[in-house]
Write an enzyme that holds these catalytic residues in place. Sequence first.
Site, PDB file in Angstrom:
ATOM      1  N   TRP A  21      -0.756  10.132 -10.605  1.00 29.03           N
ATOM      2  CA  TRP A  21      -2.211   9.986  -9.603  1.00 29.03           C
ATOM      3  C   TRP A  21      -3.028  11.287  -9.914  1.00 29.03           C
ATOM      4  CZ3 TRP A  21      -4.272  12.514  -5.105  1.00 29.03           C
ATOM      5  CH2 TRP A  21      -4.942  11.667  -4.424  1.00 29.03           C
ATOM      6  N   ARG A  43       3.878   4.736  -4.364  1.00 25.42           N
ATOM      7  CA  ARG A  43       3.390   5.921  -4.120  1.00 25.42           C
ATOM      8  C   ARG A  43       2.229   6.118  -4.404  1.00 25.42           C
ATOM      9  NH1 ARG A  43       7.839   9.965  -4.227  1.00 25.42           N
ATOM     10  NH2 ARG A  43       6.446  11.519  -5.000  1.00 25.42           N
ATOM     11  N   GLU A  77      -7.564   0.971   5.665  1.00 26.55           N
ATOM     12  CA  GLU A  77      -6.592   1.425   4.316  1.00 26.55           C
ATOM     13  C   GLU A  77      -6.534   0.285   3.151  1.00 26.55           C
ATOM     14  OE1 GLU A  77      -3.062   2.426   6.526  1.00 26.55           O
ATOM     15  OE2 GLU A  77      -2.933   3.839   5.178  1.00 26.55           O
ATOM     16  N   LYS A 124       1.594   6.993  -1.088  1.00 29.80           N
ATOM     17  CA  LYS A 124       2.535   7.009   0.260  1.00 29.80           C
ATOM     18  C   LYS A 124       3.119   8.232   0.706  1.00 29.80           C
ATOM     19  CE  LYS A 124       5.587   4.660   2.681  1.00 29.80           C
ATOM     20  NZ  LYS A 124       4.932   4.195   3.737  1.00 29.80           N
ATOM     21  N   GLU A 141      -4.736   3.195  15.150  1.00 26.51           N
ATOM     22  CA  GLU A 141      -3.658   2.889  14.080  1.00 26.51           C
ATOM     23  C   GLU A 141      -4.347   1.559  13.545  1.00 26.51           C
ATOM     24  OE1 GLU A 141      -1.761   3.992  12.436  1.00 26.51           O
ATOM     25  OE2 GLU A 141      -0.495   2.428  11.708  1.00 26.51           O
ATOM     26  N   ASN A 167       5.258  16.733 -11.197  1.00 30.97           N
ATOM     27  CA  ASN A 167       4.411  16.525  -9.813  1.00 30.97           C
ATOM     28  C   ASN A 167       4.002  17.665  -9.356  1.00 30.97           C
ATOM     29  OD1 ASN A 167       5.286  13.932 -10.260  1.00 30.97           O
ATOM     30  ND2 ASN A 167       6.320  13.792  -8.504  1.00 30.97           N
ATOM     31  N   GLY A 168       2.562  17.642  -8.621  1.00 36.25           N
ATOM     32  CA  GLY A 168       2.235  18.929  -8.286  1.00 36.25           C
ATOM     33  C   GLY A 168       0.944  19.408  -8.824  1.00 36.25           C
ATOM     34  N   LYS A 183      -5.030   0.780   9.671  1.00 37.20           N
ATOM     35  CA  LYS A 183      -4.508  -0.184   9.052  1.00 37.20           C
ATOM     36  C   LYS A 183      -5.483  -0.904   8.238  1.00 37.20           C
ATOM     37  CE  LYS A 183      -1.216   0.929   8.713  1.00 37.20           C
ATOM     38  NZ  LYS A 183      -0.815   2.071   9.147  1.00 37.20           N
ATOM     39  N   CYS A 224       2.108  11.457  -7.564  1.00 34.57           N
ATOM     40  CA  CYS A 224       2.891  11.089  -8.690  1.00 34.57           C
ATOM     41  C   CYS A 224       4.273  10.787  -8.593  1.00 34.57           C
ATOM     42  CB  CYS A 224       2.661  12.166  -9.875  1.00 34.57           C
ATOM     43  SG  CYS A 224       1.194  12.909 -10.007  1.00 34.57           S
ATOM     44  N   HIS A 270     -20.960   5.984  24.830  1.00 36.68           N
ATOM     45  CA  HIS A 270     -21.504   7.280  24.332  1.00 36.68           C
ATOM     46  C   HIS A 270     -21.695   7.523  22.851  1.00 36.68           C
ATOM     47  CE1 HIS A 270     -20.278   9.053  28.371  1.00 36.68           C
ATOM     48  NE2 HIS A 270     -19.204   8.246  28.311  1.00 36.68           N
TER      49      HIS A 270
END
Length: 617
Positions: free
Chosen positions: A76, A28, A497, A612, A490, A102-103, A494, A2, A513
């Site tokens: 969010w 975000r 995502e 974010k 990474e 927020n939270g 990417k 948020c 393996h």
Amino acid sequence: MCGIVAAVGREGNVVPSVIQGLKTLEYRGYDSAGVAIVSDGAIQVRRRTGKIAVLEEDLGQNGLPESSIALAHTRWATHGAPEDRNAHPHRDHLEKVVVVHNGIIENYAELRAELQEAGHEFSSDTDTEVLANLVASLLEENSGDLHAAIRAALPRVHGAYALVAASASDSDSLVIARHDSPLVVGIGDGVTCAASDMPALLGLTREFLVLENGETAILTPDSCQIYDPNNQTIERAVQHCDWTPEQAEKGGYPHFMLKEIEEQPDVLARTAFDRLHDAEGDVEFESEFGLDDQALCVFSRLRFMAMGTSFHSAMLGKLFLEEFAQLPGDVVNASEFLYSPKLKEGDALTVIISQSGETADSLRAMREVQSRGGKVLGICNVRGSTLDREADHVVLTHCGPEVGVASTKAFFGQLAALYLLALRVGRARGVLSQEQGFELLSDLRHLRPKLDALFSEAAAQAVQKAADILAPVNSCLFLGRGFNHPIAMEGALKLKEISYIHAEGYPAGEMKHGPIALIDDSFPVVAIATPGRTYEKMVSNIEEVRARSGAVVAVAAEGDEKVSGLADATLFVPEVPEHLSPLVNVIPLQQLSYEVAKRLGKDVDQPRNLAKSVTVE
Ligand code: F6R
């Protein structure tokens, strides 16, 4: 996660400014947006599911009166589905108080039951509406004083919050409070504002102060009065932010991610070059680093902790440290550390890496280390963030604001900072001579011009060819060894995502393996095979993939015909010393994931479900 933006001005209409601020927080991640004003003794709210553009359209049709006070929010979803009625701002049932938050209020269900018993009615599923009603229920016994009512409410609330509230009876002040969720205050000319992130306020001011945990404040057009947890007033110095509004804008690029990928050569200069002392073959960090040679000799190991992309930096932090300082390093996922046995910290230094400096898991890990008597070095990009303020020692990465949700330049800046850290530790402990230090510094200085080749037309064409292979598939593997194992992880992160293609990054030795079972002509492999001690092994892995009809996208040094002869597409990179190869090899992988996501029509800068700054655990 948020986002909050709120402002109270002496005159004029602040609604356009808070909406503009909200747009800078779009990165975000959010699913709905809303705004509230106070006018003629009444609170008016507009809120809509979807993008801020939908809210703006709604405001166009059902305009709000001009107002010198406004609170806005991007939500969010945590409690309740993304629906208009769950979007913020929220009012109490008698519409006396309005809140953005927020939270997470952990005990919201019992508070809600108690308030319902007392006659409060609820129209949403959110914890925030509970907060609004709780504050409103305490207003009368506090003589209508909103700050006093909030102070009375907060001890009853368990969880994390950053909140901004206003009362229907006062259009000249906002009350703010924070516990474990970030909130900054901007001091402008005849306007005082608050937001969850600095870039949201850059259009109004570049003078900021940070609200600390447990504090509350009253904002009026010309003042910000902060109160400590005991309700004593506090004076806090205002800090100047040198980020410009332009840095937080796209500047002609179609996406922030592309802009940020291309900023990386400059990030190298900003993060590293001012800190290089070539004559001494050493690195000098700013005073907030606070660890001299003697202190750096005390630690018997360093532990690197982070989440997500920053976790991949942590993996490289360990490798650089072991290479340059011959000191053991551990890598721990910050969210896992919290639940590990509480061993004594001993003489370890913990390095917490976080672009935002606000990731809940990383902050909790920091506090856990400190509560066990350990020291924390924070590596972060945001001055004034919680990590910057609470870590015992700090190195800032100076990348400028990173807006694309998928981290690129911040990762690059972290790698540069960790390279410098390892070098500093190596020099302090006498493991590296002045001459060796000088060579490592000059490798870094020579890197910047070499990066240009990654932004050439030929490089762009190679990325297109590689994207032809990856864009149609459902799943793929990224392989690397040594310094490039974290880069394989990474690269895979990417891709998944932003294109939603399933991708896993593995140390190439693991392939046989298990993952090799997946390889066939519909399952490509991206293999990082640049020069170094694992080169031949990587070539063998590529052969093994080809033998099973898997297509290969290779990252190889310019002119490497052996690898390019085996691969279906090759992303050529300039040849650099092995220890610098991660900073080079990650760039074409970022470009590749960007290109694939763009082709698939995905929302590159704001991928679904991602945020974010992950400020809840
Ligand atoms: C991936 C990404 C995330 C973050 C993670 C930690 O592209 O951006 O995985 O790296 O959420 O964030 P910070 O570095 O702010 O702690």
